[in-house]
Every structure is written in C-alpha cells, then in structure tokens.
Design a protein around this motif. Structure first.
Motif, PDB file in Angstrom:
ATOM      1  N   LEU A   1      73.814  47.863  43.051  1.00  0.00           N
ATOM      2  CA  LEU A   1      73.367  47.534  41.687  1.00  0.00           C
ATOM      3  C   LEU A   1      74.375  48.034  40.655  1.00  0.00           C
TER       4      LEU A   1
ATOM      5  N   ALA B   1      69.756  47.296  35.644  1.00  0.00           N
ATOM      6  CA  ALA B   1      69.063  47.481  36.927  1.00  0.00           C
ATOM      7  C   ALA B   1      67.944  48.478  36.685  1.00  0.00           C
TER       8      ALA B   1
ATOM      9  N   ALA C   1      75.302  45.616  37.394  1.00  0.00           N
ATOM     10  CA  ALA C   1      74.408  45.843  36.258  1.00  0.00           C
ATOM     11  C   ALA C   1      75.195  46.522  35.143  1.00  0.00           C
TER      12      ALA C   1
ATOM     13  N   PRO D   1      64.906  45.323  33.164  1.00  0.00           N
ATOM     14  CA  PRO D   1      64.668  44.933  34.564  1.00  0.00           C
ATOM     15  C   PRO D   1      63.207  44.903  34.996  1.00  0.00           C
TER      16      PRO D   1
ATOM     17  N   ILE E   1      64.246  43.873  38.726  1.00  0.00           N
ATOM     18  CA  ILE E   1      65.675  43.861  39.070  1.00  0.00           C
ATOM     19  C   ILE E   1      66.020  45.250  39.618  1.00  0.00           C
TER      20      ILE E   1
ATOM     21  N   LEU F   1      69.300  40.979  41.415  1.00  0.00           N
ATOM     22  CA  LEU F   1      70.276  41.054  40.318  1.00  0.00           C
ATOM     23  C   LEU F   1      71.265  39.894  40.405  1.00  0.00           C
TER      24      LEU F   1
END
Ligand code: NCD
Ligand code: ZN
Ligand code: ZN
Length: 350
Positions: A90, A77, A94, A46, A52, A58
């Motif tokens: 997230l 993430a 993720a 990320p 991210i 994301l």
C-alpha cells in the motif's frame, strides 16, 4: 465586478465513495464538486466498501479513478488490524496512510497497539500518517509522533482541548500538523439542533467556545483547512440510523473568503491553509498553469446549485462573499459559470 485570482486549491480530506458508495458520490461527481469549489486536487479517504486496506483494492480504485476523475486525486490507504501485511505494498501507491482511532462512518478502526506500532514502523517515512483522533486519542497520536520521530497529521480537529494539546506538542518541537473543517469553523451546537441529521458528523459540531478556540489558533496551530467532504443521500439522512457526515468541498472557499471580508484572517493565510501547507505536508506535486478566478459579489449558497451527487449542503441559504467563476487546470478551462467543462479522465491520479 471585483475578481480575484488564486492558485488551485488542495483539499486533503474528501470522501469520493468509490468503491461501494457510488449512490452517494462517485469519482466524476465528487471531482465536479471540487472544481466548482475552486479545488483542483483532492485526497480521497479509504473508508469505502470494501475499504482501501488491501493492495488489490487500491490498484483497482486507482485504475477507475484514472478513467473517471475531472481534477487530480490522490488516494489514502486505510490501516486495519487484519491487513498489516499489506502496508508495504500500500505504501508504494497510496498518497498517505489513514488511521481511524475513534468511531465514525465505515468499518475501518485501529484500537490495538500492535497495529499502531506496525503502521509507524512500516509506513514509508516520506509519506504522511493521518489520524481520525478525538479527545484523548489526540494524545495517543502525539505520543506516536514522539516515539517514532515522524510526522502525524490530525484530521478535522474540532475541540478547544484538542487544538490546545496540538499547540503544546508543536511548542515542544514535535512533528505534528492538523486541519480544521469549514463546518467546525462556521457552525456550532445551535446549528446542529437546527439542522438535525444534516448537521451531524464526526466529530460533532462544537460549542461556541470550541469554535472560538479554532479561530484563536487559525494563524498558528492550524495548518490546513480541509473539508471532510462526506456526502450521504438525503434518504439516508432521513432514515432511523442516519450516517454521520456532511458535504463541503464546493462551499469551503466562499466561506473562507467571507471570513477574510470580515477581517478574521488574511487572504495570504487562506492560501497557506488551502494550498501551500497541504502541498508541503503531503508532499504533493505542483500543478502548472492552474488558477481559480473568484467573483467577489455577495452570493447565497443554494443546495440546488451543488454539483455533489448528494444534492444538499448544511450551508443552504447562507450569504457568502463570493463565488468561483472560472477554474483553469493545466491551461484548460475546466469550470466556468456553474458548468463543469472537463472530461472524465482529465484529472491525474497522484
Ligand atoms: C465521514 C464519512 O462519512 O465517511 N463521516 C464524518 O462524519 N466525518 C467519516 C469521517 O471522516 O470520520
Ligand atoms: Zn474522520
Ligand atoms: Zn472524513
């Protein structure tokens, strides 16, 4: 010609550089490089621009991946002190959480205890927390695994003191795991001097004793081989303040097969390190009808043969025990004799 058939490999540590670093790599070139290395599933890091670390970034990045990837991709993430409120959102999409405890490329960093506590309290328990932790920071990560009784995965472990600390933590029954990279297994400080900026990454290349320690632990403490595929352009590497990181996703299997030929580990262990353990630790889906055919003819790694947008490799000129001849993903031939045959969007976002 001897051929070997393996399952599709999983690389849990790659930098695909989307968004913001598309001049170094993009989803299509990064996943093309993966297929050329026999890797059919990658996890993307990320530390992008922007990072991210927010749910909307994301979501947009996953949507772009769905259009552009050639193999399967899961996205990490990134933890950041400014965005702990985003962790629940997230955590839904993720594949895992990344916490950067030490200095490296990009701005993502966690140095404060409140952010660490938030991560361990909030992040979904069934999803991994991975750390860039060097030296003393490995002890911090082990402490968090113990305090919250939840798994922690250590990225690119490179020093004797680190692998020995993780071995002790495992002996104590703590839920920790780790990966090592091919560059830390096959290169050392002498290579760093020879390669200059093309041999600079975080963690830096180890001493011969560090390298020996990683091999001593390859059959027990080390859980995964992951590449930390971190492409930067040659122009960036030639600049005054060059960024750390080296590409690796398309050279890892040939290097590990060379170690098998040299009797440093078994082929079964390579499959555990590059397929089974990554899948189990990160709870990744199986890929039906997926395999890699390797031609076990000695081959020289050449920068000009690489599929990564960056177009170089720290292993240029090295002889390895074989090459990836063919890759089949979900029944389709996606790579054959140097040619990538999959169309963008063929890969699935995990
Ligand atoms: C990585 C990068 O370029 O994104 N660089 C590196 O030297 N390893 C960042 C990282 O993995 O720490
Ligand atoms: Zn790192
Ligand atoms: Zn990395």
């Amino acid at each position: 010609m001897t051929t070997l058939t393996l399952p599709g490999l999983i690389d849990v540590h790659t930098h695909l550089r989307v968004p913001g670093g598309e001049h170094k790599e993009d989803f299509t070139t990064g996943t093309a490089a993966a297929l050329a290395g026999g890797v059919t599933m990658v996890l993307g890091m990320p530390n992008t621009t922007p990072p991210i670390a927010m749910a909307d970034v994301l979501a947009q990045t996953r949507a772009r991946a769905a259009q552009e990837i050639l193999c399967d991709v899961g996205l990490f993430a990134g933890a950041s002190p400014e965005h702990t409120a985003e962790l629940p959102a997230l955590g839904e999409d993720a594949v895992a959480l990344k916490i950067y405890l030490n200095d490296t490329f990009g701005t993502l960093r966690v140095e404060d205890v409140p952010t660490l506590r938030a991560c361990f309290a909030i992040w979904p328990r069934e999803k991994m927390i991975a750390m860039h932790a060097e030296k003393r920071s490995v002890a911090v990560g082990i402490g968090m695994a113990a305090a919250y009784r939840r798994p922690v995965h250590f990225c690119h472990i490179s020093r004797r003191e680190e692998i020995e600390l993780i071995a002790d933590a495992k002996m104590a029954g703590l839920p920790v795991s780790c990966e090592v990279t091919p560059h830390h297994l096959f290169l050392n400080r002498d290579d760093a001097e020879r390669l200059g900026p093309l041999g600079d990454m975080r963690p830096i290349l180890g001493t011969t004793d560090d390298v020996a320690a990683l091999w001593e632990h390859i059959n027990d403490t080390v859980d995964c081989v992951a590449t930390d595929h971190a492409p930067h352009t040659i122009a960036e590497k030639q600049g005054e303040k060059y960024p750390p990181g080296v590409p690796g996703v398309e050279t890892s299997l040939p290097l590990m097969l060379t170690a098998v030929a040299d009797n440093r580990l078994t082929l079964e262990r390579v499959i555990a390190l590059m397929v089974d353990n990554p899948r189990r630790l990160f709870n990744l889906p199986a890929q039906a009808d997926t395999r890699v055919e390797v031609d076990l003819t000695p081959t020289i790694i050449r920068a000009e043969d690489m599929h990564s947008k960056c177009g170089w490799t720290p292993f240029d000129g090295r002889e390895v025990a074989g090459r990836v001849a063919r890759v089949i993903l979900r029944g389709e031939v996606v790579y054959e004799d140097g040619q990538v045959l999959a169309a963008p969007g063929f890969g699935q976002v995990i």
